[in-house]
Design an enzyme around this catalytic site. Structure first.
Site, short mmCIF file in Angstrom:
data_model
loop_
_atom_site.label_atom_id
_atom_site.label_comp_id
_atom_site.label_asym_id
_atom_site.label_seq_id
_atom_site.Cartn_x
_atom_site.Cartn_y
_atom_site.Cartn_z
N CYS A 113 -26.74 -22.94 12.27
CA CYS A 113 -25.71 -23.39 13.19
C CYS A 113 -26.32 -24.43 14.12
O CYS A 113 -27.32 -24.13 14.75
CB CYS A 113 -25.16 -22.22 13.99
SG CYS A 113 -23.80 -22.64 15.08
N PRO A 114 -25.81 -25.65 14.22
CA PRO A 114 -24.51 -26.07 13.70
C PRO A 114 -24.45 -26.37 12.21
O PRO A 114 -23.36 -26.58 11.70
CB PRO A 114 -24.23 -27.34 14.50
CG PRO A 114 -25.56 -27.86 14.90
CD PRO A 114 -26.44 -26.68 15.06
#
Lengths: 377, 76
Positions: free
Chosen positions: B14-15
């Site tokens: 993430c991202p």
């Protein structure tokens, strides 16, 4: 030894307090001095903004005086930095003062830039500031039915927020008894409904149960405020009665203006958290260019590494820890339930079934944050 | 003047690689070439799909020693 911390958000505050304790002896004997420069005398608990947008928290619950969160030995000034002179090891502030340093910590955070997308600032509700969260609550309260479109700018802080927003909307309109009059369409920039694959797999059936319409590979290009249509870079469009946006973010202007990093994100070593090319400059939280979530929990875990390494370099001349990419995100899932996503550079999150104790933990953490940011948790 | 920029999105959840690429594409100028490094198997599919859908130019997409190297030129 002069340690200068620029930024009084989650990351900067935890670093300052952690260092004040680790170096208490050195500070007492005047070998070390810690100074913090911040843009505000207030500290905001930003995750609370989503609750404000649904009338579950009042804005005044989100703030504490920054000075009250800091160890007494920390020299605190509300005087944001305007110029960074890394080769001269000093910074110049808005008030015109110059602060020299031996170790610099940059934790200036990020800012929303809705104006980068034409029509977004005028046409969309959001909850990334106090004023916009209050405005969004009033808009939701006045909403009697129709189509709500959710769009997500890139990059953005708190990657779980879009998912939590959907659960919160479903809960809110059910409680008002008008859920059957509200259609929700969720748009997401990449090819699944959340960037973390396991979150996407977990959320998909939940979205289906709630009747959420989804469009993926949708990056907001512009909002036609006159006709209530939001357009994507990919060539599609969605009409709406209410548009809710997770706005795009950038790093702070001072970072960009001083050429420290494109977009305001500073190139950072992903393990040592030092600025590329500068061993005496640490960067953490949203300010880094790391491929890590822009969230308070990442800043918290990074702050522990930064403070431990600054301290150990002073005491034994070497860093002792590396940042492993750890992030922990609560996920509020409605119905007074929650779960969490914990992951690092190597291990993906393994989501558990939402449960009520996790929701109670999250609501407790909303208060415990103030102990956490003091470096006590 | 166009330039090659490498985006190191290896070992990140993430991202994630595509979100990183979108971020840097927004900052790039038309004609710039970006190289995305990713260890996420999903990138081999969804990154080219997005490039094609939004209308940028996919220059190459190959796996070298377990790492996907996706080169893309900003077209608009």
């Amino acid at each position: 030894m002069r340690i200068l911390i620029v930024g009084g958000g989650t990351g900067g505050t935890i670093v300052a307090n952690n260092l004040a304790r680790r170096l208490a002896g050195e500070i007492r004997s005047r070998k070390v001095r810690i100074t913090m420069l911040s843009a505000s005398d207030q500290h905001m608990y930003q995750p609370g903004l989503l609750y404000v947008a649904f009338g579950q928290m009042m804005p005044d619950e989100l703030y504490r005086k920054q000075k009250s969160l800091l160890e007494a030995c920390i020299d605190f000034h509300v005087d944001p930095v305007e110029e960074f002179h890394l080769d001269q090891r000093n910074v110049k502030t808005v008030s015109g003062k110059t602060y020299g340093y031996d170790v610099l910590v940059i934790a200036t955070g990020s800012r929303i830039v809705p104006k980068e997308i034409p029509g977004l600032a005028e046409g969309a509700e959001t909850f990334y500031s106090e004023a916009s969260a209050v405005k969004m609550f009033k808009a939701l309260r006045a909403f009697e039915g129709g189509k709500i479109a959710i769009v997500v700018g890139v990059p953005h802080k708190c990657p779980i927020a879009p998912v939590e927003l959907v659960f919160a909307l479903d809960d809110y309109f059910k409680a008002r008894g008008i859920r059957d009059r509200v259609q929700i369409k969720y748009h997401y920039p990449i090819g699944r409904i959340h960037t973390i694959e396991n979150v996407a797999k977990w959320a998909k059936p939940a979205f289906e149960r709630m009747g959420i319409e989804c469009e993926t590979l949708f990056n907001v290009k512009e909002v036609d405020v006159k006709n209530n249509v939001v357009m994507s870079e990919e060539g599609t469009g969605t009409s709406y009665d209410m548009l809710i946006a997770i706005p795009p973010h950038r790093g702070m202007e001072a970072i960009e203006n001083n050429g420290l990093g494109q977009g305001g994100w500073i190139p950072t070593n992903r393990y040592q958290l030092t600025m590329e090319g500068y061993d005496d400059v640490y960067v953490l939280g949203d300010t880094t260019n790391l491929p890590v979530s822009k969230t308070g929990s990442a800043a918290h875990f990074q702050a522990e590494v930064v403070s431990e390494n600054i301290s150990s370099k002073i005491k034994i001349g070497a860093p002792v820890r590396e940042y492993d990419g750890k992030v922990y995100c609560f996920i509020e899932t409605g119905h007074d339930s929650a779960t969490y996503a914990m992951f690092d550079y190597v291990n993906p999150p393994d989501l558990k079934e939402p449960n009520k104790p996790m929701h109670w933990f999250k609501t407790s953490y909303n208060k415990m944050y103030w102990a956490s940011v003091r470096g006590l948790l | 003047m166009s330039e090659l920029k490498t985006i190191d999105a290896r070992n990140t959840f993430c991202p994630g690689p595509l979100m990183e690429l979108i971020t840097y594409m927004k900052q790039a100028s038309v004609g710039d070439t970006l190289e995305l490094l990713s260890t996420d198997e999903g990138s081999a599919g969804d990154v080219p799909e997005w490039i094609n859908k939004v209308g940028h130019d996919l220059i190459s997409n190959e796996k070298i020693d377990g790492v996907w190297h996706v080169k893309v030129r900003k077209a608009k």
